[in-house]
Design a protein around this motif. Sequence first.
Motif, PDB file in Angstrom:
ATOM      1  N   MET A 152       0.855  -1.174   0.000  1.00  0.00           N
ATOM      2  CA  MET A 152       0.000   0.000   0.000  1.00  0.00           C
ATOM      3  C   MET A 152       0.903   1.240   0.000  1.00  0.00           C
ATOM      4  SD  MET A 152      -3.056   0.855   2.659  1.00  0.00           S
ATOM      5  CE  MET A 152      -4.390  -0.134   2.040  1.00  0.00           C
ATOM      6  N   ASP A 153       0.670   2.137  -0.924  1.00  0.00           N
ATOM      7  CA  ASP A 153       1.552   3.290  -1.019  1.00  0.00           C
ATOM      8  C   ASP A 153       1.184   4.347   0.028  1.00  0.00           C
ATOM      9  OD1 ASP A 153       0.178   5.564  -3.338  1.00  0.00           O
ATOM     10  OD2 ASP A 153      -0.842   3.797  -2.577  1.00  0.00           O
ATOM     11  N   MET A 154       2.083   5.301   0.239  1.00  0.00           N
ATOM     12  CA  MET A 154       1.929   6.309   1.285  1.00  0.00           C
ATOM     13  C   MET A 154       0.728   7.219   1.044  1.00  0.00           C
ATOM     14  SD  MET A 154       4.155   5.544   3.443  1.00  0.00           S
ATOM     15  CE  MET A 154       4.278   6.950   4.516  1.00  0.00           C
ATOM     16  N   ILE A 155       0.448   7.539  -0.208  1.00  0.00           N
ATOM     17  CA  ILE A 155      -0.687   8.420  -0.489  1.00  0.00           C
ATOM     18  C   ILE A 155      -1.997   7.732  -0.121  1.00  0.00           C
ATOM     19  CG2 ILE A 155      -1.949   9.639  -2.303  1.00  0.00           C
ATOM     20  CD1 ILE A 155       0.792  10.095  -3.664  1.00  0.00           C
ATOM     21  N   ARG A 156      -2.107   6.469  -0.425  1.00  0.00           N
ATOM     22  CA  ARG A 156      -3.317   5.725  -0.057  1.00  0.00           C
ATOM     23  C   ARG A 156      -3.457   5.633   1.461  1.00  0.00           C
ATOM     24  NH1 ARG A 156      -4.626   0.471  -3.197  1.00  0.00           N
ATOM     25  NH2 ARG A 156      -5.292   2.065  -4.641  1.00  0.00           N
ATOM     26  N   VAL A 157      -2.356   5.408   2.157  1.00  0.00           N
ATOM     27  CA  VAL A 157      -2.396   5.365   3.624  1.00  0.00           C
ATOM     28  C   VAL A 157      -2.825   6.728   4.164  1.00  0.00           C
ATOM     29  CG1 VAL A 157      -0.990   5.095   5.713  1.00  0.00           C
ATOM     30  CG2 VAL A 157      -0.690   3.518   3.798  1.00  0.00           C
ATOM     31  N   PHE A 158      -2.263   7.796   3.583  1.00  0.00           N
ATOM     32  CA  PHE A 158      -2.653   9.140   4.016  1.00  0.00           C
ATOM     33  C   PHE A 158      -4.143   9.368   3.818  1.00  0.00           C
ATOM     34  CE2 PHE A 158      -3.475  13.602   2.762  1.00  0.00           C
ATOM     35  CZ  PHE A 158      -3.288  14.184   4.009  1.00  0.00           C
ATOM     36  N   ARG A 159      -4.674   8.954   2.689  1.00  0.00           N
ATOM     37  CA  ARG A 159      -6.101   9.140   2.426  1.00  0.00           C
ATOM     38  C   ARG A 159      -6.945   8.381   3.447  1.00  0.00           C
ATOM     39  NH1 ARG A 159      -7.627   8.330  -3.563  1.00  0.00           N
ATOM     40  NH2 ARG A 159      -9.427   9.491  -2.854  1.00  0.00           N
ATOM     41  N   LEU A 160      -6.552   7.164   3.789  1.00  0.00           N
ATOM     42  CA  LEU A 160      -7.284   6.383   4.791  1.00  0.00           C
ATOM     43  C   LEU A 160      -7.195   7.022   6.174  1.00  0.00           C
ATOM     44  CD1 LEU A 160      -6.347   2.772   3.674  1.00  0.00           C
ATOM     45  CD2 LEU A 160      -8.550   3.914   3.424  1.00  0.00           C
ATOM     46  N   VAL A 161      -6.002   7.476   6.535  1.00  0.00           N
ATOM     47  CA  VAL A 161      -5.820   8.132   7.833  1.00  0.00           C
ATOM     48  C   VAL A 161      -6.631   9.425   7.884  1.00  0.00           C
ATOM     49  CG1 VAL A 161      -4.119   9.312   9.303  1.00  0.00           C
ATOM     50  CG2 VAL A 161      -3.598   7.072   8.354  1.00  0.00           C
ATOM     51  N   SER A 162      -6.654  10.163   6.794  1.00  0.00           N
ATOM     52  CA  SER A 162      -7.407  11.407   6.734  1.00  0.00           C
ATOM     53  C   SER A 162      -8.894  11.162   6.985  1.00  0.00           C
ATOM     54  CB  SER A 162      -7.195  12.072   5.373  1.00  0.00           C
ATOM     55  OG  SER A 162      -7.910  13.265   5.277  1.00  0.00           O
ATOM     56  N   ILE A 163      -9.443  10.170   6.336  1.00  0.00           N
ATOM     57  CA  ILE A 163     -10.856   9.833   6.522  1.00  0.00           C
ATOM     58  C   ILE A 163     -11.106   9.345   7.949  1.00  0.00           C
ATOM     59  CG2 ILE A 163     -12.676   8.215   5.845  1.00  0.00           C
ATOM     60  CD1 ILE A 163     -11.469   8.386   2.982  1.00  0.00           C
ATOM     61  N   ALA A 164     -10.242   8.479   8.447  1.00  0.00           N
ATOM     62  CA  ALA A 164     -10.418   7.956   9.801  1.00  0.00           C
ATOM     63  C   ALA A 164     -10.324   9.065  10.843  1.00  0.00           C
ATOM     64  CB  ALA A 164      -9.373   6.872  10.077  1.00  0.00           C
ATOM     65  N   GLU A 165      -9.401  10.008  10.642  1.00  0.00           N
ATOM     66  CA  GLU A 165      -9.253  11.122  11.586  1.00  0.00           C
ATOM     67  C   GLU A 165     -10.508  11.985  11.584  1.00  0.00           C
ATOM     68  OE1 GLU A 165      -8.325  14.960  13.281  1.00  0.00           O
ATOM     69  OE2 GLU A 165      -8.797  14.636  11.180  1.00  0.00           O
ATOM     70  N   ALA A 166     -11.046  12.274  10.427  1.00  0.00           N
ATOM     71  CA  ALA A 166     -12.253  13.098  10.338  1.00  0.00           C
ATOM     72  C   ALA A 166     -13.449  12.391  10.966  1.00  0.00           C
ATOM     73  CB  ALA A 166     -12.538  13.455   8.885  1.00  0.00           C
ATOM     74  N   VAL A 167     -13.590  11.100  10.719  1.00  0.00           N
ATOM     75  CA  VAL A 167     -14.703  10.338  11.304  1.00  0.00           C
ATOM     76  C   VAL A 167     -14.576  10.291  12.825  1.00  0.00           C
ATOM     77  CG1 VAL A 167     -15.721   8.026  11.486  1.00  0.00           C
ATOM     78  CG2 VAL A 167     -15.185   8.992   9.242  1.00  0.00           C
ATOM     79  N   SER A 168     -13.362  10.072  13.319  1.00  0.00           N
ATOM     80  CA  SER A 168     -13.176  10.015  14.769  1.00  0.00           C
ATOM     81  C   SER A 168     -13.455  11.369  15.416  1.00  0.00           C
ATOM     82  CB  SER A 168     -11.769   9.528  15.120  1.00  0.00           C
ATOM     83  OG  SER A 168     -10.790  10.515  14.853  1.00  0.00           O
ATOM     84  N   PHE A 169     -13.078  12.456  14.741  1.00  0.00           N
ATOM     85  CA  PHE A 169     -13.342  13.792  15.258  1.00  0.00           C
ATOM     86  C   PHE A 169     -14.848  14.045  15.329  1.00  0.00           C
ATOM     87  CE2 PHE A 169     -11.709  18.465  14.785  1.00  0.00           C
ATOM     88  CZ  PHE A 169     -12.145  18.753  16.068  1.00  0.00           C
ATOM     89  N   LEU A 170     -15.553  13.689  14.263  1.00  0.00           N
ATOM     90  CA  LEU A 170     -17.012  13.854  14.270  1.00  0.00           C
ATOM     91  C   LEU A 170     -17.676  12.980  15.328  1.00  0.00           C
ATOM     92  CD1 LEU A 170     -17.750  14.121  10.459  1.00  0.00           C
ATOM     93  CD2 LEU A 170     -17.863  15.949  12.172  1.00  0.00           C
ATOM     94  N   ALA A 171     -17.194  11.754  15.501  1.00  0.00           N
ATOM     95  CA  ALA A 171     -17.746  10.878  16.541  1.00  0.00           C
ATOM     96  C   ALA A 171     -17.508  11.467  17.925  1.00  0.00           C
ATOM     97  CB  ALA A 171     -17.127   9.485  16.441  1.00  0.00           C
ATOM     98  N   LEU A 172     -16.343  12.049  18.114  1.00  0.00           N
ATOM     99  CA  LEU A 172     -16.034  12.679  19.395  1.00  0.00           C
ATOM    100  C   LEU A 172     -16.953  13.872  19.653  1.00  0.00           C
ATOM    101  CD1 LEU A 172     -14.023  12.579  21.773  1.00  0.00           C
ATOM    102  CD2 LEU A 172     -12.560  14.120  20.487  1.00  0.00           C
ATOM    103  N   LEU A 173     -17.132  14.710  18.638  1.00  0.00           N
ATOM    104  CA  LEU A 173     -17.947  15.914  18.809  1.00  0.00           C
ATOM    105  C   LEU A 173     -19.449  15.634  18.853  1.00  0.00           C
ATOM    106  CD1 LEU A 173     -16.155  18.423  16.426  1.00  0.00           C
ATOM    107  CD2 LEU A 173     -16.092  18.382  18.921  1.00  0.00           C
ATOM    108  N   LEU A 174     -19.917  14.723  18.012  1.00  0.00           N
ATOM    109  CA  LEU A 174     -21.355  14.527  17.857  1.00  0.00           C
ATOM    110  C   LEU A 174     -21.942  13.395  18.692  1.00  0.00           C
ATOM    111  CD1 LEU A 174     -21.604  15.034  13.998  1.00  0.00           C
ATOM    112  CD2 LEU A 174     -22.013  16.719  15.810  1.00  0.00           C
ATOM    113  N   ILE A 175     -21.102  12.485  19.159  1.00  0.00           N
ATOM    114  CA  ILE A 175     -21.615  11.354  19.936  1.00  0.00           C
ATOM    115  C   ILE A 175     -21.046  11.368  21.357  1.00  0.00           C
ATOM    116  CG2 ILE A 175     -21.736   8.837  20.111  1.00  0.00           C
ATOM    117  CD1 ILE A 175     -21.540   8.811  16.993  1.00  0.00           C
TER     118      ILE A 175
END
Length: 105
Positions: A1-24
Amino acid sequence: MDMIRVFRLVSIAEAVSFLALLLIAMPLKYGAEAEVGVQLVGPIHGVLFMAYVGMVFLVRDALRWDLKRTVLALAAAVLPIAPFLVERQWARPPHAAGAPASSAP
């Protein structure tokens, strides 16, 4: 898995976790006095936040980001949905961003 793909996955996971923290988790903590949500989601978000920041520095050269775009990508980490936008708009390999794949070196 290349670094850009890992970055994209981490970016999505970070945003989802932030929203879960704020909204739930936060409403549960202050509305229902149930701190378990923050105790679970908080550390996960913290690790994903640090991973996102580290990945920005690892992929900036591969994505040909200048200093301004790098700083904006780092600032995006503190806004709830901004990492989604970084992933969608800026985290494309340079050959996929505008030039045809056949003209890539």
